[in-house]
Structures are given as C-alpha cells and as structure tokens.
Write an enzyme that holds these catalytic residues in place. Structure first.
Site, PDB file in Angstrom:
ATOM      1  N   ASP A 101       0.850  -1.183   0.000  1.00 14.79           N
ATOM      2  CA  ASP A 101       0.000   0.000   0.000  1.00 14.79           C
ATOM      3  C   ASP A 101       0.890   1.238   0.000  1.00 14.79           C
ATOM      4  OD1 ASP A 101      -2.545   1.416   0.495  1.00 14.79           O
ATOM      5  OD2 ASP A 101      -3.170  -0.492   1.385  1.00 14.79           O
ATOM      6  N   ASP A 202      -3.284   4.514  -2.124  1.00 16.32           N
ATOM      7  CA  ASP A 202      -4.383   5.009  -1.306  1.00 16.32           C
ATOM      8  C   ASP A 202      -4.883   6.364  -1.818  1.00 16.32           C
ATOM      9  OD1 ASP A 202      -5.890   4.536   1.180  1.00 16.32           O
ATOM     10  OD2 ASP A 202      -4.914   6.352   1.901  1.00 16.32           O
ATOM     11  N   GLU A 259      -6.593   3.658  -5.637  1.00 14.11           N
ATOM     12  CA  GLU A 259      -7.913   3.776  -5.017  1.00 14.11           C
ATOM     13  C   GLU A 259      -8.424   5.175  -5.352  1.00 14.11           C
ATOM     14  OE1 GLU A 259     -10.080   3.604  -0.657  1.00 14.11           O
ATOM     15  OE2 GLU A 259      -8.311   4.797  -1.030  1.00 14.11           O
ATOM     16  N   HIS A 333     -10.887  -3.874   3.381  1.00 15.87           N
ATOM     17  CA  HIS A 333     -10.781  -3.530   4.808  1.00 15.87           C
ATOM     18  C   HIS A 333     -11.635  -2.328   5.206  1.00 15.87           C
ATOM     19  CE1 HIS A 333      -8.234  -0.882   2.617  1.00 15.87           C
ATOM     20  NE2 HIS A 333      -8.131  -0.089   3.666  1.00 15.87           N
ATOM     21  N   ASP A 334     -12.246  -1.648   4.237  1.00 19.41           N
ATOM     22  CA  ASP A 334     -13.092  -0.480   4.540  1.00 19.41           C
ATOM     23  C   ASP A 334     -14.577  -0.785   4.418  1.00 19.41           C
ATOM     24  OD1 ASP A 334     -10.924   1.235   4.865  1.00 19.41           O
ATOM     25  OD2 ASP A 334     -10.913   1.832   2.750  1.00 19.41           O
TER      26      ASP A 334
HETATM   27  O1  TEU Z   1      -9.862   4.923   2.209  1.00 21.96           O
HETATM   28  C1  TEU Z   1     -10.272   6.017   1.455  1.00 21.96           C
HETATM   29  C2  TEU Z   1     -11.654   6.350   1.446  1.00 21.96           C
HETATM   30  O2  TEU Z   1     -12.181   6.854   0.481  1.00 21.96           O
HETATM   31  C3  TEU Z   1     -12.366   6.196   2.722  1.00 21.96           C
HETATM   32  O3  TEU Z   1     -13.165   7.330   2.865  1.00 21.96           O
HETATM   33  C4  TEU Z   1     -13.166   5.016   2.678  1.00 21.96           C
HETATM   34  O4  TEU Z   1     -14.081   5.133   1.646  1.00 21.96           O
HETATM   35  C5  TEU Z   1     -13.883   4.922   3.979  1.00 21.96           C
HETATM   36  O5  TEU Z   1     -13.115   4.103   4.793  1.00 21.96           O
HETATM   37  C6  TEU Z   1     -15.230   4.383   3.759  1.00 21.96           C
HETATM   38  O6  TEU Z   1     -15.954   4.376   4.875  1.00 21.96           O
HETATM   39  C7  TEU Z   1      -8.491   4.783   2.320  1.00 21.96           C
HETATM   40  C8  TEU Z   1      -8.134   3.553   3.116  1.00 21.96           C
HETATM   41  O7  TEU Z   1      -8.548   2.421   2.408  1.00 21.96           O
HETATM   42  C9  TEU Z   1      -8.737   3.668   4.469  1.00 21.96           C
HETATM   43  O8  TEU Z   1      -8.555   2.511   5.229  1.00 21.96           O
HETATM   44  C10 TEU Z   1      -8.097   4.854   5.140  1.00 21.96           C
HETATM   45  O9  TEU Z   1      -8.716   5.084   6.376  1.00 21.96           O
HETATM   46  C11 TEU Z   1      -8.203   6.123   4.294  1.00 21.96           C
HETATM   47  O10 TEU Z   1      -7.886   5.900   2.930  1.00 21.96           O
HETATM   48  C12 TEU Z   1      -7.206   7.145   4.774  1.00 21.96           C
HETATM   49  O11 TEU Z   1      -5.905   6.761   4.456  1.00 21.96           O
END
Ligand code: TEU
Length: 570
Positions: A101, A202, A259, A333-334
């Site tokens: 990442d 990210d 992403e 993971h989100d």
């Molecule tokens: O997530 C980016 C993102 O767009 C977040 O708003 C995500 O959609 C959110 O978790 C949804 O509820 C990335 C990573 O994948 C996330 O784990 C991080 O917290 C975030 O960036 C900040 O680095």
C-alpha cells in the site's frame, strides 16, 4: 476483444491481507509479517497470484497504518525489515507476487516532515503540507474530514491551518511542491528496488486540490461541506501520475491499482487508458454506493439488483472501450463483508457466497479477494460499541447519538451493517482459542463469535465449501483465456432476480447466470444460445440442464457458468 497474450496482472487474482488480522506468530494479539509468511502456502493453495498487504510501515496506528511516520521501516508491532525480506522471498519462491500500500496523500502528524513543517512558516519543510491563513478568523473553507469535524486544524505557533481530509493526525501532503513528489518517488524506488511487484495507491484521486479551495456542498445531514468537489480528480492529478510513471513505474515490471474515491467511469479511464501511461487499474466505489442513504455509508438500505447490473455492466463496457482494465471487488478492509451485504449470511450463506464469487470472477478485470471472503466470513452481528476500534465507526456512533439523536438500537444496527471493523476481525483459521489467529488472552479486535462454524479448517474438510469453490473459480480463470479476454455483454437486463451475462470469444462463449432470489425461479436461456453445445464449467448446486425450450430452474442464489461452443463473435 483484447489480445490474448495480455499482461501478467490481467490474468492474475489478488488476495488482500490485512496484516493486523491475518495471523499472529508471536501471540501478542496483533497479526504480524511472520504470521503471514506462515500462511503463504494457504494463499498458494487457494490459487491467488498476487498478495496485497495493507500498510506495514511505522505508524502510530490512529488509522491502522494509514498514518505513516516512516515510509522506510516496518512497524514494530508487525515485525522487522528482515521479516519483510523473508516474506517477500518466500512469496517469490512460491510464485506469488507482493504489492504494498502506498499512502502518499497524507502522512502521520508524527512523520519528521510534518514535525518540521509545523515548527514555523520558515521551515524548509513547511511547504511539504497544505497550510492556509485563517479567513476572517476561521477555517479557510467548509470542508469536513472523512472521520468527523473540520478538515482544517489550526496550529497556534504557526498562525495557520493545515489540511487533513482524514483524521487530524493525517495531514495532507502538498503535491504542488516538486520536492514532495521527489520524496514520494524515492520511497517508491526504495521498495521497488527490494523487489516488490507493485502498489495499491491510497486515495490517489485526492492528491491534487483545486487551487482556490472552493467550499463544498453540505449533504446527508452533515455539518460540514463535501471536499470532493475541490479535491477529487483535481487539475494536476494526471500530470503527477504521468510524472510518477515516467520517473519510476516505467522502469519496473509492476502492477498499480489506484484507489479513486469520487471517480466515475468517465474520469476513471483517464487514469487507466493504457495509452496515457498512468496506472493499470483503479478501485471505484460505484457499486459500494448503491446502498448509501440519508446518512451516507451508514444507512440501512439494501442495494437493488437492477442498479448493480447497471453499474457493473457500465464499468465492464466502458473500460473495454477505452483501453482500460477493471479491478473487481466486493469487499476490502473499509467495507462490510460481501456475503452479509450483497448475499445472505444466514440460511443461504454458502450458496450466496459462491454466487457472488462467480459473478465477480467471471467478469473482465482482475479480481481481488479480501481475506476471509474465500470461506464466507460474515459481518459481526452482536458487537457492542466498546468492541470497536475503527475511528470512522466511533465517529459515526457519536454523530448518530449526539447530532442526529438516533436510538442506540438504530445506531448499532447501522454499525453492524457497515462498520469497517466487520472486515477487520481476525481471520478464522480453526475452532481453537481466538479462531487459531493468536494464543494471546486478548486480540486487538475481538474474533467474530461465529468462528466455530465458519473457519478455514472446517472449509478444508468439506469438498462443498466456499473455499474449494473459490479455488475452482481461480483455476478456471487461469485455464480459460476467454475469462480474461472475452467481450462482456449483459443479457436480460430487466430481470429483477437474475444477473446474467455473456463473455464472447472467437469461437466460444461463456454464459454466466447468477440468481439473487431466495426462492426457486425459472430462467430462460437466450434463444441464440439454447441450441448450441454447452458444458457446465462451474456451478454452486445442480448441473442446471435446460430443456428444449431453454428453460432452467434455478435454486436460491444459484450460480452457473456454461461454456458454449460455436457462437460467432458479434
Ligand atoms: O480509504 C479512502 C476512502 O475513500 C475512505 O473514505 C473510505 O471510503 C472509507 O473508509 C469508507 O468508509 C483509504 C483507506 O482504504 C482507508 O482505510 C483509510 O482510512 C483512508 O484511505 C485514509 O488513508
């Protein structure tokens, strides 16, 4: 139809590992790199080709590693650089590639750059971040942070605000500054020279902000404005990525997936049209947004199948048309667990998990499996707020209770459905203590209470498990180039129960039929296919023979893929 040779990553399947939650080798309650190394043979057995690791670098872990304080060292809770080198070597020995990442929209506020930056306006690092003077004694604009509150934080000694689109411990880097870009490129070279095989980047769509920092609209009962209008797909994002590609990526045979929040397919093709030489793939959120409601992500809506067909089909068609390549995912993971959100995690858990796998893996693009998806792991349905770790969840709990005055029950229902921690609970390996993830008395996040019935050991003992089905899906993707190359065509677009499509090759066609119904239904195979020779490549139940009129009876959550000989390409 694309050229059959293709790039290695177009024929690959990615397995996403959340390091804190995969396997704990030293029994301190937190997963670690050696734990992952111990389980590489499991990933190999599943058949995946590439492993994506969520951030493993030094971090105060305010946002579980997405707040990085040193890009060149491994977080002590996860292991050492030697452990990483070993993980990489063992993976390569097994023929597995490893991508990391790259989190470079922001750093941790504990990163030495930021510590220097906030010392004074005259610091040579000041301009590494985005600082603005107060406007009439207030924040420079109305943007809210993703995790609650304003996205601006005032530092008295500097007399300015710094921008943080995420937590205040995650200050945004200033990509306008060429020195910042060179620092990022150096970090990338450091890891690429170690031999890693690429990056997941990210929030890469957010690195270029509109120079006038316009206010955002206030939506979904929020107190603050949306930052996307001023921060997503900004004016220089493609210049930066072209520069990154030219200076770094083009010198290595690697894969990149960006992403890209707030990016529709028209915007996305600008990142991945291979003639533009930026990125290989992006993660879009269009299907993730189908169940958003008045409280955004934390609504209790279910997606509608017709919308899902529309979104996924649009991405299939547009990417192919514009020389791009899709990344295919249900979860990460989100996000909530796939089977809980898009399938049925009760009575039809096994069949719906297999159906979802089929729908995704037969599409054009590179599939991403999130750890545990391959055994049908589910959301957590019985956690109390004190069981949660994720800062997004804790912020939502506060907002729901204090700003919107929802009841405890309504609040917890939304959290059980959508919290990121649904996906972050430890991997369920077997039915021993802590699901075999760790021998510690307490794990960093509680194990899902259903681990005795859903775990890897059980799945491996049962030839009909989701695990073996995923293994077969991956195998047939490797064996049948048509899955990589065939032209996508949605059929039966208005059927409210079934998602079916064709993948059309030069001398054969795949017909993919996936039912989202919880009862038996009848389905009619299209007239132009029903008389042709066909065989079932994979199915999650019956063989689903159709009769002379093309009718086939589908069980609840049926999935079946036919290889049909003889249909001419359109
Ligand atoms: O997530 C980016 C993102 O767009 C977040 O708003 C995500 O959609 C959110 O978790 C949804 O509820 C990335 C990573 O994948 C996330 O784990 C991080 O917290 C975030 O960036 C900040 O680095």
């Amino acid at each position: 139809m694309m050229n059959e040779s293709g790039k290695w990553w177009q024929k690959s399947v990615v397995y996403q590992v959340y390091p804190k939650s995969f396997n704990d080798s030293n029994n301190d309650g937190v997963g670690d790199l050696n734990g992952i190394t111990e389980k590489l043979s499991y990933i190999k057995e599943l058949g995946a080709d590439i492993i994506w690791l969520n951030p493993i670098y030094d971090s105060p872990h305010v946002d579980n590693g997405y707040d990085i304080s040193n890009y060149r060292s491994i977080d002590a809770s996860l292991g050492t650089m030697m452990d990483f080198d070993q993980l990489l070597k063992r993976s390569h020995d097994l023929g597995l590639k490893v991508i990391l990442d790259l989190v470079v929209n922001h750093t941790s506020d504990q990163h030495p750059w930021f510590k220097e930056s906030k010392k004074s306006k005259n610091s040579s690092y000041h301009d590494y971040y985005i600082w603005k003077n107060p406007v009439e004694g207030h924040e420079p604009n109305n943007w809210g942070s993703s995790f609650g509150g304003s996205s601006w934080e005032y530092v008295k000694s500097v007399g300015q605000y710094y921008l943080h689109l995420f937590a205040k411990q995650q200050p945004d880097l200033n990509w306008e500054n060429p020195k910042v870009r060179q620092e990022v490129f150096d970090v990338m070279r450091f890891w690429l020279d170690k031999g890693i095989d690429g990056f997941r980047m990210d929030v890469i769509s957010l690195i270029s902000k509109k120079p006038d920092f316009p206010d955002g609209t206030i939506v979904q009962k929020k107190k603050f404005g949306d930052y996307y209008y001023g921060a997503a797909n900004g004016p220089r994002v493609h210049d930066y990525l072209k520069e990154m590609n030219k200076e770094v990526l083009s010198h290595y045979d690697v894969v990149t997936v960006g992403e890209t929040p707030h990016t529709n397919v028209e915007e996305a093709v600008k990142y991945v049209d291979r003639r533009r030489q930026e990125l290989d793939m992006v993660f879009h959120f269009d299907h993730m947004h189908l169940d958003y409601g008045e409280y955004g992500k934390f609504s209790k809506n279910r997606f509608k199948l017709l919308d899902l067909k529309d979104v996924l089909s649009r991405w299939q068609t547009e990417m192919a048309k514009h020389h791009g390549w899709n990344s295919l995912y249900w979860s990460n993971h989100d996000q909530a667990r796939a089977v809980s959100r898009f399938g049925n995690d009760g009575k039809y858990r096994v069949s719906s998990a297999k159906m979802l796998g089929t729908l995704l893996h037969m599409m054009q693009g590179t599939p991403y499996i999130y750890e545990g998806e391959e055994i049908g792991m589910t959301n957590v349905h019985d956690a109390k707020i004190s069981d949660y770790n994720d800062l997004e969840t804790l912020d939502i709990y506060n907002r729901f209770q204090n700003d919107y005055h929802l009841t405890e029950e309504e609040t917890m229902k939304a959290i059980h459905m959508k919290s990121r921690d649904n996906a972050r609970t430890p991997m369920q390996w077997d039915e021993s203590k802590n699901a075999g993830f760790s021998k510690a008395d307490k794990t960093w996040l509680k194990v899902n209470s259903n681990f005795r019935s859903i775990n890897v050991a059980r799945a491996k003992d049962n030839p009909d498990s989701v695990f073996y089905y995923y293994q077969k899906l991956i195998q047939i993707r490797h064996d049948y180039p048509i899955i990589t190359t065939g032209q996508y065509r949605l059929i039966d677009a208005n059927n409210p129960n079934v998602f079916s499509y064709e993948r059309i090759g030069n001398d054969n066609t795949l017909l993919v039929i996936c039912s989202f119904a919880e009862k038996k239904i009848q389905y009619k195979v299209p007239d132009d296919l029903k008389k042709l020779d066909h065989k079932v490549l994979i199915s999650n139940g019956d063989q689903y023979e159709w009769d002379t009129s093309g009718d086939v009876v589908l069980q609840p959550y049926a999935a079946v893929v036919y290889l049909i000989q003889g249909k001419e390409m359109l």
